[in-house]
Scaffold this active site. Structure first.
Site, PDB file in Angstrom:
ATOM      1  N   CYS A  21      13.099  50.325  40.009  1.00  7.86           N
ATOM      2  CA  CYS A  21      13.292  50.536  38.531  1.00  7.86           C
ATOM      3  C   CYS A  21      12.910  49.135  38.124  1.00  7.86           C
ATOM      4  CB  CYS A  21      14.880  50.958  38.393  1.00  7.86           C
ATOM      5  SG  CYS A  21      14.910  50.979  36.823  1.00  7.86           S
ATOM      6  N   CYS A  47      22.497  51.756  37.391  1.00  8.93           N
ATOM      7  CA  CYS A  47      22.713  51.783  39.039  1.00  8.93           C
ATOM      8  C   CYS A  47      23.032  50.392  39.275  1.00  8.93           C
ATOM      9  CB  CYS A  47      21.511  51.966  39.512  1.00  8.93           C
ATOM     10  SG  CYS A  47      20.647  53.560  39.126  1.00  8.93           S
ATOM     11  N   TYR A  55      42.730  72.301  38.788  1.00  4.66           N
ATOM     12  CA  TYR A  55      41.754  71.697  38.029  1.00  4.66           C
ATOM     13  C   TYR A  55      40.444  72.224  38.333  1.00  4.66           C
ATOM     14  CZ  TYR A  55      45.153  67.773  38.017  1.00  4.66           C
ATOM     15  OH  TYR A  55      46.211  66.941  38.102  1.00  4.66           O
ATOM     16  N   CYS A  86      37.088  61.533  43.329  1.00 10.34           N
ATOM     17  CA  CYS A  86      36.039  60.813  42.985  1.00 10.34           C
ATOM     18  C   CYS A  86      36.285  59.335  42.910  1.00 10.34           C
ATOM     19  CB  CYS A  86      35.161  61.359  41.662  1.00 10.34           C
ATOM     20  SG  CYS A  86      36.397  61.280  40.108  1.00 10.34           S
TER      21      CYS A  86
END
Length: 447
Positions: free
Chosen positions: A65, A74, A306, A402
């Site tokens: 990139c 990122c 959830y 997460c």
């Protein structure tokens, strides 16, 4: 000054020490020697800026990139994919040891992608103005300055890139102004594009400050002629001074309210506001892992706390006798019910409410789950919810997370409540970034 990097932080920064004092330096890799400038000093650690790498690691790669060092979306494109996976596993091992005090629980190698690029099925990109022309691009790190020479994002689906370019070109041609957040004037704020990975259906969402989209009919005509696979064009109105992308009012101005996608054998309807995982390839891997460790059979009753739009619930329902899903967001429960109907799945029941309040009610009604699956937000589970889960005494708890730190904190509480952590499996849902998803399996000690 010269510094040798010994380790990585969980954010992916290189760690070097000066007389035992740790210095965190973005883009440094273990084993490298570099010239570093110290930019900030705290009591226990400092921060440095990488000036020049004098001895390179074999894991250093050239980021594909061209705006990687400006953008910040990122964090890991400068390191080999093998090192990224190893770093994520080590991060999980560290928190299991330091926060959960569970040194001997197996943390398996991170499950990565064969091709860790172009995986994101959703882009939300701000619109700005430069010399009278519309520009689109992500913000520079720690700013609201748009990087306008960003022609592509290498972790986004290429269809989404092309759709953003088309919207920008048409808006420019029609003289539609970009929103200016300083003056709170102008029209077009954000462009959002969602693509069904398996169906190739695309939804384009135009977020404006104004109640009307100027030249709406011509905009639609040009966009649909350019992209025949566009199934839905949505206008969202956000007239508030805010960093929140979507406003309260959403209307379909062309095509369908939903696009569709499939994960495994399950089909999902996705609206402009639906929560839907951005990496469907790895979502399938994650959910299959959760299903495998849950070890559900046709006699099992399962609670999915959830539950969101029912993604995990519907996977579980393929094996279980009955699945109960609970979620605090009404729109998500509406989507979950629609998705169950869409797939002809009848052994699920979805309820709106806070899991920590709904679960004790279920217990009082005589609901005794065999397995509880939980997939909370980044902050982890509320203490009342963990308590309610322990009181229901399921045979197994499958915790999808997460955030390794809040997972480790909650595992410690559940361990103290009579459960034993059997294994933890990291899954790389977001290659090139420092985020990692996890599946942890717990069993009741008396099982």
């Amino acid at each position: 000054m010269t510094l040798t990097f010994e380790d990585l932080t969980h954010e992916g920064n290189g760690v070097g020490k000066i007389d035992g004092y740790p210095l965190f330096v973005p883009y440094g890799l273990p084993g490298e020697e570099a010239t570093v400038k110290v930019v900030k000093v705290n009591k226990n650690f400092g921060y440095g800026k990488l000036l020049e790498v004098t001895k390179k690691s074999k894991d250093r790669v050239e980021p594909p990139c061209n705006v990687f060092y400006q953008c910040g979306g990122c964090q890991l494109q400068h390191m080999s994919y093998d090192l990224q996976l190893e770093m994520k596993r080590n991060q999980v091992k560290n928190v299991m040891k330091k926060i959960a005090h569970l040194e001997h629980v197996p943390v398996h190698p991170t499950i990565g992608m064969k091709d860790p690029w172009r995986y994101r099925n959703k882009v939300q990109i701000p619109v700005g103005n430069r010399d009278g022309e519309l520009i689109t691009g992500f913000y520079r790190m720690r700013s609201h300055d748009i990087i306008d020479d960003m022609e592509t994002c290498v972790i986004q689906d290429e269809v989404n890139d092309r759709s953003v370019h088309a919207v920008r070109r048409i808006a420019n041609q029609l003289g539609i102004e970009a929103y200016d957040e300083k003056s709170d004037r102008g029209v077009l704020r954000h462009i959002m594009v969602r693509t069904g990975r398996e169906t190739n259906e695309t939804m384009i969402v135009l977020v404006t400050r104004t109640k009307k989209l100027p030249h709406q009919e011509e905009f639609i005509r040009q966009l649909t002629e350019t992209f025949p696979h566009v199934k839905s064009i949505v206008h969202n109105i956000n007239d508030r001074r805010t960093n929140v992308i979507l406003g309260r009012k959403t209307k379909v101005i062309w095509g369908e309210e939903y696009i569709y996608d499939t994960i495994g054998d399950i089909k999902f309807a996705i609206s402009a506001r639906s929560f839907y995982q951005v990496n469907p390839y790895q979502t399938k891997v994650l959910y299959e892992k959760a299903l495998e460790v849950a070890n559900i059979d046709k006699n099992d009753v399962v609670i999915d706390a959830y539950c969101g739009i029912g993604t995990i619930s519907l996977f579980l329902a393929q094996k279980a006798k009955k699945v109960y899903g609970v979620e605090v967001v009404q729109e998500a429960i509406n989507d979950a019910k629609n998705n169950a109907k869409l797939n002809g799945i009848t052994n699920v029941e979805f309820v709106v409410g806070e899991a920590e309040k709904v679960m004790p009610e279920w217990k009082n009604e005589g609901l005794n789950p065999d397995v509880i699956v939980v997939d909370p937000p980044r902050k982890g589970c509320e203490p009342e919810f963990l308590e309610a889960m322990v009181e229901m005494e399921p045979k197994r708890i499958v915790y999808v997370s997460c955030n390794p730190s809040t997972l480790a904190r909650d595992l410690r509480i559940l361990e103290d409540g009579g459960y034993e952590t059997k294994e933890v499996q990291p899954v790389d849902m977001f290659p090139q970034t420092n985020h990692v998803e996890l599946v942890a399996l717990m069993s009741r000690v008396d099982e």
